[in-house]
Write a protein that holds these residues in place. Structure first.
Motif, PDB file in Angstrom:
ATOM      1  N   GLN A  29      94.560  48.749  -3.713  1.00 12.62           N
ATOM      2  CA  GLN A  29      94.593  47.522  -4.515  1.00 12.62           C
ATOM      3  C   GLN A  29      93.400  46.630  -4.159  1.00 12.62           C
ATOM      4  OE1 GLN A  29      98.534  45.965  -3.749  1.00 12.62           O
ATOM      5  NE2 GLN A  29      99.435  47.232  -5.354  1.00 12.62           N
ATOM      6  N   ASN A  30      92.623  46.236  -5.167  1.00 13.43           N
ATOM      7  CA  ASN A  30      91.507  45.306  -5.002  1.00 13.43           C
ATOM      8  C   ASN A  30      91.603  44.349  -6.165  1.00 13.43           C
ATOM      9  OD1 ASN A  30      90.421  48.349  -4.591  1.00 13.43           O
ATOM     10  ND2 ASN A  30      89.789  47.023  -2.915  1.00 13.43           N
ATOM     11  N   PHE A  31      91.644  43.067  -5.872  1.00  9.63           N
ATOM     12  CA  PHE A  31      91.883  42.101  -6.944  1.00  9.63           C
ATOM     13  C   PHE A  31      90.610  41.381  -7.370  1.00  9.63           C
ATOM     14  CE2 PHE A  31      96.044  41.647  -4.474  1.00  9.63           C
ATOM     15  CZ  PHE A  31      96.589  42.749  -5.107  1.00  9.63           C
ATOM     16  N   LEU A  32      90.574  41.025  -8.654  1.00  8.82           N
ATOM     17  CA  LEU A  32      89.480  40.216  -9.197  1.00  8.82           C
ATOM     18  C   LEU A  32      89.995  38.789  -9.323  1.00  8.82           C
ATOM     19  CD1 LEU A  32      88.358  42.685 -11.983  1.00  8.82           C
ATOM     20  CD2 LEU A  32      86.971  41.964 -10.036  1.00  8.82           C
ATOM     21  N   GLY A  57      98.157  48.045 -14.929  1.00  6.52           N
ATOM     22  CA  GLY A  57      97.889  47.574 -13.563  1.00  6.52           C
ATOM     23  C   GLY A  57      97.371  46.149 -13.494  1.00  6.52           C
ATOM     24  N   PRO A  58      98.131  45.149 -13.997  1.00  8.97           N
ATOM     25  CA  PRO A  58      97.619  43.763 -14.023  1.00  8.97           C
ATOM     26  C   PRO A  58      97.513  43.112 -12.649  1.00  8.97           C
ATOM     27  CG  PRO A  58      99.919  43.820 -14.713  1.00  8.97           C
ATOM     28  CD  PRO A  58      99.473  45.248 -14.609  1.00  8.97           C
ATOM     29  N   GLY A  59      98.295  43.582 -11.665  1.00  9.27           N
ATOM     30  CA  GLY A  59      98.249  42.954 -10.337  1.00  9.27           C
ATOM     31  C   GLY A  59      98.533  41.474 -10.445  1.00  9.27           C
ATOM     32  N   GLU A  79     102.999  47.280 -14.807  1.00  4.38           N
ATOM     33  CA  GLU A  79     102.663  47.163 -13.387  1.00  4.38           C
ATOM     34  C   GLU A  79     103.700  47.921 -12.557  1.00  4.38           C
ATOM     35  OE1 GLU A  79     100.095  45.779 -11.328  1.00  4.38           O
ATOM     36  OE2 GLU A  79     101.392  46.889  -9.951  1.00  4.38           O
ATOM     37  N   LYS A  80     103.169  48.726 -11.636  1.00  2.46           N
ATOM     38  CA  LYS A  80     104.047  49.593 -10.843  1.00  2.46           C
ATOM     39  C   LYS A  80     104.639  48.861  -9.639  1.00  2.46           C
ATOM     40  CE  LYS A  80     103.708  54.107  -8.681  1.00  2.46           C
ATOM     41  NZ  LYS A  80     102.767  55.138  -8.268  1.00  2.46           N
ATOM     42  N   ASP A  81     103.880  47.918  -9.087  1.00  3.33           N
ATOM     43  CA  ASP A  81     104.272  47.271  -7.830  1.00  3.33           C
ATOM     44  C   ASP A  81     105.104  46.018  -8.138  1.00  3.33           C
ATOM     45  OD1 ASP A  81     104.365  45.860  -5.452  1.00  3.33           O
ATOM     46  OD2 ASP A  81     102.306  46.358  -4.878  1.00  3.33           O
ATOM     47  N   ASP A 105     105.467  52.773 -14.275  1.00  2.00           N
ATOM     48  CA  ASP A 105     104.307  53.583 -13.915  1.00  2.00           C
ATOM     49  C   ASP A 105     103.620  53.990 -15.222  1.00  2.00           C
ATOM     50  OD1 ASP A 105     102.593  55.629 -13.242  1.00  2.00           O
ATOM     51  OD2 ASP A 105     103.959  56.511 -11.767  1.00  2.00           O
ATOM     52  N   ILE A 106     102.347  53.677 -15.351  1.00  2.00           N
ATOM     53  CA  ILE A 106     101.644  53.975 -16.607  1.00  2.00           C
ATOM     54  C   ILE A 106     101.628  55.483 -16.885  1.00  2.00           C
ATOM     55  CG2 ILE A 106      99.318  53.981 -15.568  1.00  2.00           C
ATOM     56  CD1 ILE A 106     100.334  52.826 -19.110  1.00  2.00           C
ATOM     57  N   ASN A 135      92.171  47.707 -14.977  1.00  2.00           N
ATOM     58  CA  ASN A 135      91.451  47.960 -13.719  1.00  2.00           C
ATOM     59  C   ASN A 135      92.481  48.578 -12.778  1.00  2.00           C
ATOM     60  OD1 ASN A 135      89.836  47.856 -11.386  1.00  2.00           O
ATOM     61  ND2 ASN A 135      90.413  45.729 -10.966  1.00  2.00           N
ATOM     62  N   PRO A 137      93.677  51.639  -9.779  1.00  2.00           N
ATOM     63  CA  PRO A 137      93.068  52.388  -8.671  1.00  2.00           C
ATOM     64  C   PRO A 137      92.441  53.673  -9.215  1.00  2.00           C
ATOM     65  CG  PRO A 137      95.380  51.886  -8.232  1.00  2.00           C
ATOM     66  CD  PRO A 137      95.135  51.533  -9.658  1.00  2.00           C
TER      67      PRO A 137
HETATM   68  N1  SAM Z   1      94.018  44.482 -12.503  1.00  2.00           N
HETATM   69  C1  SAM Z   1      94.131  43.687 -11.272  1.00  2.00           C
HETATM   70  C2  SAM Z   1      92.796  43.028 -10.955  1.00  2.00           C
HETATM   71  O1  SAM Z   1      91.801  43.435 -11.556  1.00  2.00           O
HETATM   72  O2  SAM Z   1      92.766  42.134 -10.104  1.00  2.00           O
HETATM   73  C3  SAM Z   1      94.605  44.570 -10.106  1.00  2.00           C
HETATM   74  C4  SAM Z   1      93.693  45.700  -9.777  1.00  2.00           C
HETATM   75  S1  SAM Z   1      94.309  46.797  -8.524  1.00  2.00           S
HETATM   76  C5  SAM Z   1      92.835  47.768  -8.260  1.00  2.00           C
HETATM   77  C6  SAM Z   1      95.272  47.997  -9.404  1.00  2.00           C
HETATM   78  C7  SAM Z   1      96.651  47.538  -9.886  1.00  2.00           C
HETATM   79  O3  SAM Z   1      97.242  48.657 -10.560  1.00  2.00           O
HETATM   80  C8  SAM Z   1      97.611  47.139  -8.786  1.00  2.00           C
HETATM   81  O4  SAM Z   1      98.285  45.968  -9.168  1.00  2.00           O
HETATM   82  C9  SAM Z   1      98.571  48.328  -8.704  1.00  2.00           C
HETATM   83  O5  SAM Z   1      99.862  47.970  -8.240  1.00  2.00           O
HETATM   84  C10 SAM Z   1      98.595  48.799 -10.144  1.00  2.00           C
HETATM   85  N2  SAM Z   1      98.960  50.228 -10.313  1.00  2.00           N
HETATM   86  C11 SAM Z   1      98.612  51.256  -9.517  1.00  2.00           C
HETATM   87  N3  SAM Z   1      99.088  52.422  -9.990  1.00  2.00           N
HETATM   88  C12 SAM Z   1      99.756  52.115 -11.132  1.00  2.00           C
HETATM   89  C13 SAM Z   1     100.477  52.890 -12.091  1.00  2.00           C
HETATM   90  N4  SAM Z   1     100.584  54.213 -11.961  1.00  2.00           N
HETATM   91  N5  SAM Z   1     101.050  52.262 -13.134  1.00  2.00           N
HETATM   92  C14 SAM Z   1     100.929  50.911 -13.274  1.00  2.00           C
HETATM   93  N6  SAM Z   1     100.268  50.129 -12.395  1.00  2.00           N
HETATM   94  C15 SAM Z   1      99.684  50.718 -11.340  1.00  2.00           C
END
Ligand code: SAM
Length: 318
Positions: A29-32, A57-59, A79-81, A105-106, A135, A137
Motif C-alpha cells: 500500500q502506497n498512498f497519494l 483500490g481507493p484506499g 476496496e479490499k481492506d 476484491d476486484i 492505483n 498494488p
Molecule cells: N488508490 C489509493 C491511492 O492512490 O492513494 C491507494 C493506493 S494503494 C497502492 C492500493 C489500494 O488497493 C489499497 O487501498 C489496497 O487495500 C487496495 N487493494 C489491493 N488489492 C485489492 C483488490 N484485490 N481489490 C480491491 N482493492 C485492493
C-alpha cells in the motif's frame, strides 16, 4: 448542472491520522496525498463530467475525491481492506449519493451487475460514459490487466458496456512494456497483447516522493482505449500462446519460439508458418510488427484447424 464539487473536507493526511490508516507494506500500500497530483492523474481519463466510474483500490480516497470533483455522476469504489471503509463512508456522505462503497476484491467483483444497462454502447460507437480508474498494488494490476484484456477481446466483464476506457497505474517498467513499439528493447508479450486490442498511452511517471510511504519502484499512469477492431482477429488464448512462445526466446531468432509451438518431429510445420507468412525466420522477436504477428497467428491457427491436437501441444511437457 448541479454543483458536483465536494464540500470542504479534512486533508487526506488528516484522514489517515484520524482513522489510523497506516499503509501496510506487506500489502504494497502506497498512498497519494496531494490532491493536485490526483487531479492530474484523473484528468488523463478524459472528461468525467456526467460519467460513471468504477475505482479500484481507493484506499484513503485521494483519487476518489478527484473523480468526484471532476463531475462523475456516479462512482463505485471497490476496496479490499476494510480499514478504509469508515473514511470512504464519510466521503460518501459528503458526495450526496454519488459515491457507492463496496468492500470486496476486484478480482472477484462482477462489474456487469454494478452499473446501469443504459450505459451500454455498441462496440463500433464511441466509448461509453463509463470508466475504470485505479492505483492498485502491482501484484494485482498486472494480472488484472491481462484478465481485462481477455474480457475486452470477448466483449465481456467491464466491456459489456462497449469500449470501456481504463486508467491504471503500473510499475514503470511494466508501463514501458505495455506501450513499447516495434524494435524497442522493452517490446514483449505485454506490448502485443495490449496494443493489438487497445490504443495504449503512457501518460506520465509519478515521482516516488509523491507516495506515502515511498515505493521501491517508479510508478506510471497508463490509459487504455479499446480499438474498434482488434489488430489480430483471433481468440485471445491462441494469440497469447503464439506471442508468449515467440517472446519466450526473446534473444533468439523468432524461428525458435515458433518451433516450440509444434512437436519436435514436425519441423515442417514451423517451415510452413514462415513460408506462408513470408517472414525471415532469422528475425528477432522484438523486430516483428503487429501485422507480422497477425500473419504468424493466422498461419498457426490454420495449422491448428487442420491437425487435431496441435493447439493443445505444450513443449514444456515434452
Ligand atoms: N488508490 C489509493 C491511492 O492512490 O492513494 C491507494 C493506493 S494503494 C497502492 C492500493 C489500494 O488497493 C489499497 O487501498 C489496497 O487495500 C487496495 N487493494 C489491493 N488489492 C485489492 C483488490 N484485490 N481489490 C480491491 N482493492 C485492493
Amino acid at each position: 448542472m448541479a454543483n458536483l464539487r465536494l464540500p470542504p473536507l479534512p486533508t487526506i493526511r488528516d484522514i489517515i491520522r484520524l482513522y489510523g490508516l497506516r499503509a501496510e507494506r506487506q500489502l504494497s500500500q502506497n498512498f497519494l496525498l496531494d490532491l493536485k497530483l490526483t487531479d492530474k492523474i484523473v484528468r488523463q481519463a478524459g472528461k468525467l463530467a456526467g460519467a460513471h466510474v468504477c475505482e479500484v483500490g481507493p484506499g484513503p480516497g485521494g483519487i476518489t475525491r478527484s473523480i468526484l470533483n471532476q463531475g462523475a455522476v456516479s462512482l463505485t469504489v471497490v476496496e479490499k481492506d476494510r480499514r478504509f471503509l469508515p473514511s470512504l463512508q464519510m466521503l460518501s456522505e459528503a458526495a450526496e449519493e454519488r459515491l457507492k462503497v463496496i468492500h470486496g476484491d476486484i478480482l472477484k467483483f462482477n462489474m456487469e451487475e454494478a452499473f446501469p444497462t443504459d450505459l451500454k454502447r455498441d462496440w463500433q460507437e464511441d466509448p461509453p460514459g463509463f470508466h475504470i480508474i485505479g492505483n492498485l498494488p502491482f501484484n494485482v494490476s498486472t494480472p488484472l490487466i491481462i484478465r481485462w484484456l481477455e474480457a475486452l477481446s470477448n466483449h465481456s466483464g467491464p466491456f459489456i458496456f462497449g469500449r470501456t476506457r481504463m486508467l491504471l497505474t503500473f510499475q514503470k517498467e511494466v508501463a514501458e512494456r505495455l506501450v513499447a513499439p516495434v524494435k524497442d528493447p522493452q517490446r514483449s508479450r505485454l506490448s502485443i497483447m495490449a496494443q493489438h486490442l487497445c490504443e495504449v498511452k503512457h501518460c506520465f511517471t509519478i515521482p516516488g516522493a509523491a507516495f506515502v510511504p515511498k515505493p521501491d519502484v517508479d510508478v506510471s499512469v497508463v490509459h487504455f482505449t479499446p480499438l474498434k477492431e482488434p489488430l489480430i482477429d483471433l481468440p485471445f488464448k491462441l494469440v497469447e500462446k503464439v506471442v508468449r512462445s515467440v517472446f519466450h526466446f526473446r534473444r533468439k531468432y523468432c524461428r525458435r519460439g515458433v518451433e516450440s509451438l509444434f512437436p519436435l518431429e514436425r519441423p515442417d510445420l514451423t517451415d510452413e508458418v514462415f513460408q506462408k507468412t513470408d517472414i525471415d525466420p532469422m528475425r528477432r522477436p522484438m523486430t516483428l510488427t503487429m501485422e507480422e504477428f497477425n500473419l504468424i497467428c493466422h498461419a498457426y491457427n490454420n495449422i491448428c484447424l487442420r491437425i487435431p491436437g496441435i493447439q493443445e501441444y505444450n513443449y514444456r511437457l515434452h
